[in-house]
Design an enzyme around this catalytic site. Sequence first.
Site, PDB file in Angstrom:
ATOM      1  N   SER A   5       0.790  -1.227   0.000  1.00  6.85           N
ATOM      2  CA  SER A   5       0.000   0.000   0.000  1.00  6.85           C
ATOM      3  C   SER A   5       0.821   1.275   0.000  1.00  6.85           C
ATOM      4  CB  SER A   5      -0.894   0.017   1.243  1.00  6.85           C
ATOM      5  OG  SER A   5      -0.089   0.001   2.413  1.00  6.85           O
ATOM      6  N   GLY A   6       2.118   1.155   0.254  1.00  9.12           N
ATOM      7  CA  GLY A   6       2.958   2.324   0.458  1.00  9.12           C
ATOM      8  C   GLY A   6       3.271   2.560   1.919  1.00  9.12           C
ATOM      9  N   GLY A   7       2.657   1.761   2.803  1.00  4.36           N
ATOM     10  CA  GLY A   7       2.875   1.949   4.225  1.00  4.36           C
ATOM     11  C   GLY A   7       4.297   1.672   4.670  1.00  4.36           C
ATOM     12  N   PHE A   8       4.933   0.663   4.064  1.00  2.00           N
ATOM     13  CA  PHE A   8       6.296   0.322   4.480  1.00  2.00           C
ATOM     14  C   PHE A   8       7.257   1.472   4.238  1.00  2.00           C
ATOM     15  CE2 PHE A   8      10.522  -1.447   3.408  1.00  2.00           C
ATOM     16  CZ  PHE A   8      10.848  -1.941   4.658  1.00  2.00           C
ATOM     17  N   ASP A  40      -1.529   1.208   6.145  1.00  2.00           N
ATOM     18  CA  ASP A  40      -1.451   1.121   7.594  1.00  2.00           C
ATOM     19  C   ASP A  40      -0.423   2.116   8.101  1.00  2.00           C
ATOM     20  OD1 ASP A  40       0.519  -0.302   6.275  1.00  2.00           O
ATOM     21  OD2 ASP A  40       0.819  -1.751   7.894  1.00  2.00           O
ATOM     22  N   GLN A  68      -1.281  -4.702  13.131  1.00  6.70           N
ATOM     23  CA  GLN A  68      -0.174  -3.974  13.725  1.00  6.70           C
ATOM     24  C   GLN A  68      -0.250  -4.085  15.250  1.00  6.70           C
ATOM     25  OE1 GLN A  68       2.443  -2.675  12.399  1.00  6.70           O
ATOM     26  NE2 GLN A  68       1.948  -2.628  10.218  1.00  6.70           N
ATOM     27  N   GLY A 118       4.536  -5.026  10.579  1.00  6.29           N
ATOM     28  CA  GLY A 118       5.324  -4.425  11.644  1.00  6.29           C
ATOM     29  C   GLY A 118       6.523  -5.216  12.084  1.00  6.29           C
ATOM     30  N   ASP A 175       6.805 -12.415   1.514  1.00  3.34           N
ATOM     31  CA  ASP A 175       7.471 -11.659   0.456  1.00  3.34           C
ATOM     32  C   ASP A 175       8.728 -11.030   1.024  1.00  3.34           C
ATOM     33  OD1 ASP A 175       7.396  -8.375   0.401  1.00  3.34           O
ATOM     34  OD2 ASP A 175       5.932  -9.226   1.791  1.00  3.34           O
ATOM     35  N   CYS A 215      17.071 -24.529 -12.067  1.00  5.72           N
ATOM     36  CA  CYS A 215      17.222 -23.191 -12.648  1.00  5.72           C
ATOM     37  C   CYS A 215      18.091 -23.256 -13.899  1.00  5.72           C
ATOM     38  CB  CYS A 215      17.809 -22.210 -11.629  1.00  5.72           C
ATOM     39  SG  CYS A 215      19.602 -22.337 -11.402  1.00  5.72           S
ATOM     40  N   CYS A 237      22.009 -23.902 -13.150  1.00  3.10           N
ATOM     41  CA  CYS A 237      22.317 -25.247 -12.647  1.00  3.10           C
ATOM     42  C   CYS A 237      21.960 -26.316 -13.676  1.00  3.10           C
ATOM     43  CB  CYS A 237      21.585 -25.491 -11.335  1.00  3.10           C
ATOM     44  SG  CYS A 237      22.120 -24.407  -9.987  1.00  3.10           S
TER      45      CYS A 237
END
Length: 560
Positions: A219-222, A272, A316, A361, A411, A471, A474
């Site tokens: 959301s941009g909260g971080f 948040d 939170q 958080g 994530d 991958c 490898c």
Amino acid sequence: MKRKATDDAAVVATSNTITTATRMSDVPSDGVPSQQQLDGGVSYNNNYDPEPIRPEWLELPPELRSVDFTVDGAAAWDKYEPYNPQRSLPIVPIDTPPTFSSSSSSSSSALCFHINGIDGRARAATIHFPNNGPPVTTPRFMPVGTKGTLKGVLPDEIAAMECPIILANTYHLAIQPGTELIDQVFGGLHNFMGGIRRDTDNNDNNNNNKRLYNLLTDSGGFQMVSLAALSNVTEKGVVFQSPYSKEHMLLRPEDSIRCQNEIGADIIMQLDDVISSVATNEDRFRIATFRTLRWYDRCVQAHQYPHRQNLFPIVQGHLDTSRGGLRELCLAGFKHRDQQQQRQQQQEKQQHRIPGFAIGGLAGGESKDEFWKVVDHACRHLPDDRPRYLMGVGYPLDLVVCTALGVDMYDCVYPTRTARFGVALVDEGQIKLKQHQFAAKNPSSADMTINNNNSNNNINSNTPIDKDCPCEACRRGVSKERLHSLLKANNPVGVQLVTQHNVTYMMQLVTRMRKSILERSFQQFVQQFLRRHFSDDQESVPQWVRDALQAAGLSWKWTS
């Protein structure tokens, strides 16, 4: 976008309405924008002094005043085994077709959540979206494509690595190129990224186009934490200083949701109030906890597409897991809202219920002992019939431990960012490919050290990173020596190959965890992972890992 002409301030040339500059004379002396200014989505060329604390922000919200937190489960709801022995969690066979209905107990019109198996508190589930995208099996790690792409990885390669969902960053996309442009010119971020496989036999039918992967946007909260020096939080929203124009912009909950609606992600997050977990201002944490609940309500009201985008609230409450503490207060607030939504279902055309929950958080510098206890507390309280998403966590050991505690989704930038420094991930720890012992001219390069801060393991550097890894590097037998040469020469192919390896490793890790949960052998998987990760040295297993696994009902000790 609509731009407001001024005689003493330039208009910021961006494509999103949250970054329009205004005159200094338009800014109130207390730094709080007027409603008219908010409706215009404007920003201000002032320093934004901290907003004075209002006493009512510290008071208990009305919906929580009658909650008796001395009663067990006051902040928990929709619990099943093993938390509630009287209720068995419905297990849905793998490959069961999804249903998208507000009358279903396992779905809404935008998400269907099938639990396919449990082993202790660990869950193996499948998340379906009505978008022609792949189903998302859990446990699931989501790589981060901050500006709509994984650096050095093509969309088809993301799909080939069996990565069904990735994360994009609302704040950065809103600044550049602008979410209005993504929506109006490209028709959403999936198209902007090239993440849709066209059905060439049905060019006129977009419903037959397959998405290569699904999307989640934060959301941009971080950025309140990561860009703390460039931001200031008010009750109206967050004021950021643009890293490009140096102008200020206001991001309200309504703006965040509008941007995420324009991006078109399948899971979107509320805005948040985020504070660093190592901060010490208790009043500020209390304000942030209650403000997160108020902002969630504003996000719900602003959400235009609940029938196709899933809005997750974020729990939170700092590190306070005490009875009736901040974490329980936040959980009880969302419990109230979830049950209220379900009661209103028959009266209004609203989303059936909250489709999933995020745990926020954390991963901000707190101790590991504090970290796992917050995760454990959240999983013991959040509903068992919906996804649980632990934000910003991506170390392999953390994923194994938190999956044991009951988390479904994760994530982090760690796997892709560390790849750009020439570090490859394996169960045993990190392989730092830029180190000198990997140079082909070094006679001692036949031996190398895996750095997991625990012990040394000798591995031939003429071999791939992991001979069993599927991958590109490898599978083709690209040796660690060759990767060292590419990385030291700053050849982007080297970074690309290590990035692909790390993403593939994370996909394989969660796949192995899922398989063991379905086979009810998760404890054996955990013990085998710890044995490799700590080089067969039980004394090296940290106390927090032992305590967390014990809380999950697992034995961490492996047999010799």
